[in-house]
Design a protein around this motif. Structure first.
Motif, PDB file in Angstrom:
ATOM      1  N   LEU A  53       0.857  -1.179   0.000  1.00 60.16           N
ATOM      2  CA  LEU A  53       0.000   0.000   0.000  1.00 60.16           C
ATOM      3  C   LEU A  53       0.897   1.234   0.000  1.00 60.16           C
ATOM      4  CD1 LEU A  53      -2.673  -1.060   2.628  1.00 60.16           C
ATOM      5  CD2 LEU A  53      -2.867  -1.076   0.157  1.00 60.16           C
ATOM      6  N   HIS A  54       1.156   1.774  -1.191  1.00 58.39           N
ATOM      7  CA  HIS A  54       1.981   2.961  -1.311  1.00 58.39           C
ATOM      8  C   HIS A  54       1.449   3.810  -2.458  1.00 58.39           C
ATOM      9  CE1 HIS A  54       3.954   1.413  -4.929  1.00 58.39           C
ATOM     10  NE2 HIS A  54       4.043   0.259  -4.311  1.00 58.39           N
ATOM     11  N   PRO A  55       1.880   5.057  -2.571  1.00 56.65           N
ATOM     12  CA  PRO A  55       1.266   5.981  -3.522  1.00 56.65           C
ATOM     13  C   PRO A  55       1.237   5.516  -4.966  1.00 56.65           C
ATOM     14  CG  PRO A  55       2.635   7.193  -1.989  1.00 56.65           C
ATOM     15  CD  PRO A  55       2.861   5.718  -1.714  1.00 56.65           C
ATOM     16  N   GLU A  56       2.227   4.731  -5.401  1.00 56.25           N
ATOM     17  CA  GLU A  56       2.270   4.368  -6.814  1.00 56.25           C
ATOM     18  C   GLU A  56       1.354   3.210  -7.171  1.00 56.25           C
ATOM     19  OE1 GLU A  56       3.764   6.138  -9.059  1.00 56.25           O
ATOM     20  OE2 GLU A  56       4.342   7.490  -7.453  1.00 56.25           O
ATOM     21  N   GLY A  57       0.951   2.400  -6.156  1.00 53.40           N
ATOM     22  CA  GLY A  57       0.227   1.208  -6.537  1.00 53.40           C
ATOM     23  C   GLY A  57      -0.995   0.880  -5.737  1.00 53.40           C
ATOM     24  N   ALA A  58      -1.435   1.740  -4.817  1.00 50.11           N
ATOM     25  CA  ALA A  58      -2.533   1.348  -3.955  1.00 50.11           C
ATOM     26  C   ALA A  58      -3.127   2.556  -3.269  1.00 50.11           C
ATOM     27  CB  ALA A  58      -2.025   0.342  -2.934  1.00 50.11           C
ATOM     28  N   PRO A  59      -4.162   2.340  -2.437  1.00 52.05           N
ATOM     29  CA  PRO A  59      -4.797   3.472  -1.780  1.00 52.05           C
ATOM     30  C   PRO A  59      -3.823   4.274  -0.947  1.00 52.05           C
ATOM     31  CG  PRO A  59      -6.092   1.490  -1.484  1.00 52.05           C
ATOM     32  CD  PRO A  59      -4.786   1.074  -2.098  1.00 52.05           C
ATOM     33  N   SER A  60      -3.867   5.577  -1.094  1.00 55.53           N
ATOM     34  CA  SER A  60      -3.086   6.471  -0.241  1.00 55.53           C
ATOM     35  C   SER A  60      -3.588   7.874  -0.466  1.00 55.53           C
ATOM     36  CB  SER A  60      -1.594   6.395  -0.587  1.00 55.53           C
ATOM     37  OG  SER A  60      -1.351   7.100  -1.788  1.00 55.53           O
ATOM     38  N   GLY A  61      -3.133   8.780   0.373  1.00 58.62           N
ATOM     39  CA  GLY A  61      -3.588  10.154   0.243  1.00 58.62           C
ATOM     40  C   GLY A  61      -3.198  10.787  -1.081  1.00 58.62           C
ATOM     41  N   SER A  62      -2.123  10.287  -1.720  1.00 65.01           N
ATOM     42  CA  SER A  62      -1.657  10.901  -2.950  1.00 65.01           C
ATOM     43  C   SER A  62      -2.102  10.157  -4.209  1.00 65.01           C
ATOM     44  CB  SER A  62      -0.123  11.007  -2.925  1.00 65.01           C
ATOM     45  OG  SER A  62       0.448   9.740  -2.753  1.00 65.01           O
ATOM     46  N   THR A  63      -2.936   9.146  -4.062  1.00 65.77           N
ATOM     47  CA  THR A  63      -3.451   8.426  -5.217  1.00 65.77           C
ATOM     48  C   THR A  63      -4.974   8.527  -5.235  1.00 65.77           C
ATOM     49  OG1 THR A  63      -1.632   6.850  -5.170  1.00 65.77           O
ATOM     50  CG2 THR A  63      -3.583   6.197  -6.385  1.00 65.77           C
ATOM     51  N   ALA A  64      -5.536   9.112  -6.299  1.00 67.90           N
ATOM     52  CA  ALA A  64      -6.981   9.251  -6.395  1.00 67.90           C
ATOM     53  C   ALA A  64      -7.613   7.871  -6.450  1.00 67.90           C
ATOM     54  CB  ALA A  64      -7.345  10.064  -7.630  1.00 67.90           C
ATOM     55  N   PRO A  65      -8.622   7.611  -5.626  1.00 65.45           N
ATOM     56  CA  PRO A  65      -9.245   6.282  -5.610  1.00 65.45           C
ATOM     57  C   PRO A  65      -9.710   5.808  -6.977  1.00 65.45           C
ATOM     58  CG  PRO A  65      -9.986   7.564  -3.729  1.00 65.45           C
ATOM     59  CD  PRO A  65      -9.196   8.501  -4.597  1.00 65.45           C
ATOM     60  N   ARG A  66     -10.329   6.695  -7.761  1.00 64.89           N
ATOM     61  CA  ARG A  66     -10.854   6.268  -9.058  1.00 64.89           C
ATOM     62  C   ARG A  66      -9.736   5.908 -10.023  1.00 64.89           C
ATOM     63  NH1 ARG A  66     -15.936  10.393 -10.275  1.00 64.89           N
ATOM     64  NH2 ARG A  66     -17.229   9.765  -8.494  1.00 64.89           N
ATOM     65  N   ALA A  67      -8.649   6.692  -9.988  1.00 67.08           N
ATOM     66  CA  ALA A  67      -7.519   6.395 -10.871  1.00 67.08           C
ATOM     67  C   ALA A  67      -6.874   5.064 -10.482  1.00 67.08           C
ATOM     68  CB  ALA A  67      -6.485   7.526 -10.782  1.00 67.08           C
ATOM     69  N   TRP A  68      -6.770   4.817  -9.175  1.00 65.26           N
ATOM     70  CA  TRP A  68      -6.201   3.557  -8.687  1.00 65.26           C
ATOM     71  C   TRP A  68      -7.045   2.371  -9.145  1.00 65.26           C
ATOM     72  CZ3 TRP A  68      -8.715   0.832  -4.481  1.00 65.26           C
ATOM     73  CH2 TRP A  68      -8.038  -0.335  -4.082  1.00 65.26           C
ATOM     74  N   ALA A  69      -8.361   2.464  -8.936  1.00 65.04           N
ATOM     75  CA  ALA A  69      -9.245   1.362  -9.320  1.00 65.04           C
ATOM     76  C   ALA A  69      -9.247   1.149 -10.827  1.00 65.04           C
ATOM     77  CB  ALA A  69     -10.664   1.646  -8.824  1.00 65.04           C
TER      78      ALA A  69
END
Length: 345
Positions: free
Chosen positions: A103-119
């Protein structure tokens, strides 16, 4: 007019209605056709972006083999490795590939990754579903996965949003109760609890089990005897140092994980205290660390490999559209007595 959606996902028809153009025009924009005016193209593209529209072929490509995204919170610990083993073994049996990440910004939920873009990234990569271990998820992340038709299973969740999330865990309350009862049976009365994140669901259950055992035995719990921070060695060492420096220190400690328990044991060692003669310690998980410590750690065994396997089997059922009997599965824990607990003398 905002596009209405079916099952939370916009269609060509709803995008077209919102833009005031035909479905054929929207289809041309989606497919990169040139015979659309620049102004209309810009309007349609803005709506497609705003509502995360992706054509069905882009949403769920068919990979060579069904693939599960397995994400673990933080560092790879002994706990996480046993869960991974269960996930991978079950995946092989079911013909699944498993992609392991953190769980880190480049590959999973985090404050710096938009949920929709991640999914959307996971969906376009062809994932069958997502398994998260001890991770913090928001309702936005759960909703984003739902929008792209990706089922989610959480193992030992630190928190659960106020929405229906499928999870796999163990009988944490019973584990906290049993470990404390074990120490009470050995004659200990000044028993402390060192747990993980205060808001963690599994930590709260273990703490409640500890408190229930102490209350049933008629033993008060001083506020300074309960410390919660994180499920790791350093947190256990800090808590152990604080507890064992008290004027009236505990004679026994219930740890919320094996790593915490080992940290407490080290805090005792540097103070010249013996385990278990001066301080008894119980862990939680029964990872390989429990059998490698000196003395070997008394602990509550979680069926970690089976928890991983159950998560995979549940995810496969969800991906196939099967109805689940329950959205939460609890596997039984058990006390394993080794060398870190002894009768109070």
């Amino acid at each position: 007019m905002e596009p209405s959606t079916r099952a939370g996902r916009p269609t060509l028809a709803t995008i077209a209605a919102s833009a005031g153009v035909s479905v054929a025009t929207v289809s041309k924009v989606v497919n990169g056709r040139e015979d659309v005016s620049a102004q209309t193209r810009a309007t349609v593209q803005a709506l497609l972006s705003r509502h995360d529209y992706a054509p069905p072929s882009a949403r769920r490509p068919t990979p060579a083999a069904p693939t599960v995204e397995f994400l673990i919170d933080g560092e790879f610990s002994a706990y996480g490795l046993q869960v991974i083993e269960g996930v991978v073994t079950a995946g092989v049996q079911l013909g699944l590939s498993v992609v392991v990440g953190q769980l880190h910004p480049e590959g999973a939920p985090s404050g710096s990754t938009a949920p929709r873009a991640w999914a959307r990234r996971l969906a376009t990569a062809g994932r069958t579903g997502v398994i998260v271990v001890t991770g913090e998820l928001t309702a936005a992340h759960v909703s984003a996965l739902t929008r792209v038709d990706l089922p989610l299973v959480v193992i030992d969740p630190l928190n659960l949003p106020r929405t229906e999330v499928t999870s796999v865990g163990s009988t944490n309350f019973a584990g906290g109760l049993t470990s404390t009862q074990h120490l009470l049976g050995l004659g200990h009365r000044r028993i402390a609890f060192v747990g993980g994140p205060p808001a963690s669901s599994c930590n709260q259950a273990r703490l409640h089990g500890y408190r229930a055992a102490m209350e049933t035995a008629g033993q008060p719990v001083p506020p300074e005897f309960v410390l919660n921070e994180a499920f790791n060695y350093d947190a256990g060492f800090r808590a152990g140092s604080a507890l064992l420096s008290l004027p009236s220190r505990p004679t026994a400690v219930v740890g919320g994980s094996d790593s915490i328990a080992l940290g407490v044991m080290e805090a005792a060692r540097v103070r010249g205290l013996r385990i278990p003669e001066d301080v008894s310690v119980v862990g939680f998980d029964d990872t390989e660390l429990a059998q490698m410590s000196t003395p070997r750690l008394t602990t509550i065994r979680q069926p970690l490999r089976e928890m991983g396997a159950v998560a995979v089997r549940t995810l496969v059922r969800m991906a196939a559209g099967e109805a689940l009997e329950s959205h939460h599965v609890e596997l039984a824990t058990e006390l394993v007595v080794r060398g870190t607990t002894a009768a109070l003398t």
